[in-house]
Write a protein that holds these residues in place. Structure first.
Motif, PDB file in Angstrom:
ATOM      1  N   ARG A  63      13.848   8.436 -12.819  1.00 33.91           N
ATOM      2  CA  ARG A  63      13.603   9.352 -12.168  1.00 33.91           C
ATOM      3  C   ARG A  63      12.694   9.054 -10.960  1.00 33.91           C
ATOM      4  O   ARG A  63      12.422   8.085 -10.568  1.00 33.91           O
ATOM      5  N   ALA A  64      12.352  10.201 -10.153  1.00 33.70           N
ATOM      6  CA  ALA A  64      11.700  10.126  -8.777  1.00 33.70           C
ATOM      7  C   ALA A  64      10.614   8.982  -8.688  1.00 33.70           C
ATOM      8  O   ALA A  64      10.144   8.376  -7.745  1.00 33.70           O
ATOM      9  N   THR A  65       9.536   9.552  -9.910  1.00 31.20           N
ATOM     10  CA  THR A  65       8.177   8.727  -9.616  1.00 31.20           C
ATOM     11  C   THR A  65       8.506   7.250  -9.581  1.00 31.20           C
ATOM     12  O   THR A  65       8.002   6.411  -8.889  1.00 31.20           O
ATOM     13  N   TRP A  66       9.458   6.513 -10.643  1.00 34.13           N
ATOM     14  CA  TRP A  66       9.832   5.257 -10.537  1.00 34.13           C
ATOM     15  C   TRP A  66      10.315   4.815  -9.256  1.00 34.13           C
ATOM     16  O   TRP A  66       9.986   3.746  -8.887  1.00 34.13           O
ATOM     17  N   LEU A  67      11.449   5.677  -8.909  1.00 32.59           N
ATOM     18  CA  LEU A  67      11.818   5.229  -7.468  1.00 32.59           C
ATOM     19  C   LEU A  67      11.103   5.387  -6.395  1.00 32.59           C
ATOM     20  O   LEU A  67      11.133   4.441  -5.316  1.00 32.59           O
ATOM     21  N   GLY A  68       9.948   6.392  -6.111  1.00 32.15           N
ATOM     22  CA  GLY A  68       9.205   6.128  -5.199  1.00 32.15           C
ATOM     23  C   GLY A  68       8.080   4.985  -5.183  1.00 32.15           C
ATOM     24  O   GLY A  68       7.794   4.549  -4.172  1.00 32.15           O
ATOM     25  N   ARG A  69       7.950   4.751  -6.565  1.00 27.63           N
ATOM     26  CA  ARG A  69       6.895   3.549  -6.543  1.00 27.63           C
ATOM     27  C   ARG A  69       7.735   2.283  -6.163  1.00 27.63           C
ATOM     28  O   ARG A  69       7.055   1.399  -5.485  1.00 27.63           O
ATOM     29  N   GLU A  70       9.007   2.226  -6.513  1.00 27.44           N
ATOM     30  CA  GLU A  70       9.686   0.947  -5.900  1.00 27.44           C
ATOM     31  C   GLU A  70      10.010   1.055  -4.388  1.00 27.44           C
ATOM     32  O   GLU A  70       9.967  -0.003  -3.747  1.00 27.44           O
ATOM     33  N   ALA A  71      10.078   2.089  -4.015  1.00 30.28           N
ATOM     34  CA  ALA A  71      10.293   2.303  -2.357  1.00 30.28           C
ATOM     35  C   ALA A  71       8.843   1.750  -1.657  1.00 30.28           C
ATOM     36  O   ALA A  71       9.034   1.230  -0.625  1.00 30.28           O
ATOM     37  N   MET A  72       7.909   2.354  -2.215  1.00 32.08           N
ATOM     38  CA  MET A  72       6.421   1.790  -1.749  1.00 32.08           C
ATOM     39  C   MET A  72       6.430   0.393  -2.009  1.00 32.08           C
ATOM     40  O   MET A  72       5.890  -0.215  -0.950  1.00 32.08           O
ATOM     41  N   ARG A  73       6.443  -0.094  -3.100  1.00 24.23           N
ATOM     42  CA  ARG A  73       6.468  -1.692  -3.227  1.00 24.23           C
ATOM     43  C   ARG A  73       7.197  -2.372  -2.363  1.00 24.23           C
ATOM     44  O   ARG A  73       6.961  -3.496  -2.000  1.00 24.23           O
ATOM     45  N   LEU A  74       8.574  -1.958  -2.510  1.00 22.67           N
ATOM     46  CA  LEU A  74       9.317  -2.726  -1.572  1.00 22.67           C
ATOM     47  C   LEU A  74       9.313  -2.735  -0.179  1.00 22.67           C
ATOM     48  O   LEU A  74       9.268  -3.683   0.757  1.00 22.67           O
ATOM     49  N   GLY A  75       8.546  -1.526   0.512  1.00 28.04           N
ATOM     50  CA  GLY A  75       8.385  -1.447   1.839  1.00 28.04           C
ATOM     51  C   GLY A  75       7.186  -2.197   2.268  1.00 28.04           C
ATOM     52  O   GLY A  75       7.097  -2.766   3.069  1.00 28.04           O
ATOM     53  N   LEU A  76       6.169  -2.270   1.355  1.00 25.77           N
ATOM     54  CA  LEU A  76       5.150  -2.885   1.816  1.00 25.77           C
ATOM     55  C   LEU A  76       5.271  -4.647   1.724  1.00 25.77           C
ATOM     56  O   LEU A  76       4.757  -5.210   2.473  1.00 25.77           O
TER      57      LEU A  76
END
Length: 490
Positions: free
Chosen positions: A426-439
């Motif tokens: 779901r989107a919360t997991w995907l959003g967290r991964e996007a944050m983590r990988l982006g940083l």
């Protein structure tokens, strides 16, 4: 003195017309006369690739937002939706999705140059994109790996508006392109960001408490009346974090007017064109004026409001930028390029308090468990979740928008996934991964020293909330999702 000749028939007609019609109705005629050479015809009903947003990017009836009340202020743009807003229940716009054309699909046309940058051909040579090829590939891989029916995620640099990633995937419609700029997804509780900002401007503080009962999955007029049954009380920050629908509906009714909420939505660029090289839908928002209960529902995230992932990341960027709106950027600006204009849509104080509200989502609210997974946390993350479902056929929409770190924002993200009854992420997991990988893509030393993370804890059993209802496990789902079934509330 000789008597002047009477005006001609044409002159008398124009004088009468100018008195009878408001100036706003004459504007289209003016633009027709002075700007006809600037109008580009559409070919076969498809909007051309433009440097501004497309009025017809992904929907047959999408349009540009140009309505004002005559004052001409940028804030007044978007007070009136440019086209009728579809009913989510009767006419969900996702059913009318169509793909970008090859000409419109800038990312699909991009190639890597010798420096590893993504570039597209231009009249004076290759033009580099702001996209990080590694981050883009990582996020596309996640969406493809978990076979999402519809999914998109956008990562921005909030201080500049540079788009670092714009990934998408559709198992339901293979070959579909352009999901990141499609406003076909119900905004759900993401709209609480707009309502929360309006409440802060109305004088409600993050610590102010409101008591309530019920409303986890649906609202009723009776729940909005103060009652002896109101056994729970949350501060505004806790209400944002836990996505407390009744509290947001109560506060909308108590402190806001339809005019105030319309102005807040317009300042966040709902019902307004987004300037972007890829055709982008206008995010439509209908704010009821006559029906008080529907108005309260809209403030709580149950209204007919739609959002594109690109726009979702820009909402988060406003809080990250101290209340400043920056248009998204896809082409790297040249050395002599002028800075794009910005808008101060919130005061720095309101923006700071809005970030505090969003922080509660991650620290003790609906995204708490996902961001507390050991070894996968994002220090200083703030955000907002949203979930909503269509009944027939079933579609589970989930959202996450946010930024990190709170005190030194480097990335803003928006993720949306539309799932079927059996799902993987779901989107919360995907959003967290996007944050983590982006940083993780930032150069060494780009982040200020982060505070130590709090010890990992299990959420109390009574903290069931938007993203935390348990159900049957799904084979192959990542542990972060908890393998929960689809939700039916914002």
């Amino acid at each position: 003195m000789p008597t002047p000749p009477p005006p001609s028939l044409a002159r008398r007609f124009c004088m009468t017309l100018s008195r009878a019609l408001p100036a706003t109705l004459l504007l289209p005629l003016f633009f027709l006369l002075v700007g006809a050479d600037d109008v580009r015809p559409m070919e076969d009903g498809v909007a051309p690739v433009a440097e501004a947003a497309s009025p017809d990017a992904g929907l047959a009836d999408a349009g540009l937002a140009g309505a004002t009340d005559g004052a001409g202020s940028a804030e007044l743009l978007g007070l009136v939706p440019p086209v009728p807003v579809p009913s989510r229940e009767a006419d969900p716009p996702i059913t009318r999705l169509r793909s970008l054309t090859a000409k419109q699909d800038v990312l699909a046309r991009a190639k890597k140059d010798v420096q590893g940058r993504l570039v597209v051909p231009g009249p004076k040579g290759d033009v580099p994109l702001t996209i990080d090829p590694v981050l883009q590939s990582q996020l596309n891989g996640i969406l493809s790996q978990y076979r999402v029916p519809y999914g998109a995620v956008v990562v921005l640099e909030p201080s500049t508006g540079r788009v670092l990633a714009m990934a998408e995937h559709s198992r339901a419609q293979p070959g579909l392109r352009g999901l990141a700029t499609r406003a076909v997804f119900p905004a759900a509780s993401i709209f609480k960001i707009v309502t929360g900002a309006a409440l802060l401007e109305a004088g409600v503080t993050p610590a102010d408490e409101t008591c309530f009962h019920g409303g986890k999955r649906r609202l009723s007029e009776k729940l909005l009346q103060d009652s002896a049954r109101d056994g729970q009380c949350h501060s505004l920050a806790e209400a944002m974090g836990k996505s407390a629908n009744v509290i947001f509906a109560k506060l909308t009714q108590r402190y806001l007017s339809p005019k105030a909420l319309k102005h807040a939505a317009a300042r966040f660029h709902f019902n307004r064109e987004l300037s972007f090289p890829v055709p982008t839908d206008v995010s439509l928002a209908a704010v009821p004026e006559e029906d008080e209960f529907r108005f309260a529902q809209t403030g709580a995230g149950f209204g007919d409001v739609y959002l594109s992932p690109l726009h979702g990341a820009l909402l988060a960027s406003v809080a990250a930028n101290g209340g400043v709106w920056r248009d998204p950027v896809l082409f790297e600006p040249g050395a002599d390029a002028q800075a794009k204009p910005t808008e101060q849509v919130l005061s720095p104080e309101v923006a700071r308090d809005l970030a505090t509200l969003m922080e509660a989502t991650v620290t003790k609210g609906t995204a708490r468990r996902t961001f507390r997974e050991r070894g996968m946390g994002v220090p200083g993350a703030v955000g907002k979740t949203g979930t909503l479902a269509d009944r027939n056929p079933f579609r589970d929409y989930s959202w996450f928008v946010g930024f990190a770190p709170k005190d030194n924002p480097k990335v803003a993200v928006a993720a949306v996934i539309v799932n079927e009854p059996i799902w993987h992420i779901r989107a919360t997991w995907l959003g967290r991964e996007a944050m983590r990988l982006g940083l993780a893509r930032l150069p060494p030393g780009a982040l200020a020293p982060a505070k130590d993370e709090e010890p990992q804890e299990q959420a109390p059993a009574d903290e069931e909330s938007e993203e935390e209802l348990s159900a049957e496990p799904v084979a192959g789902a990542p542990a972060e999702t908890g393998s929960k079934s689809a939700m039916t509330r914002p």
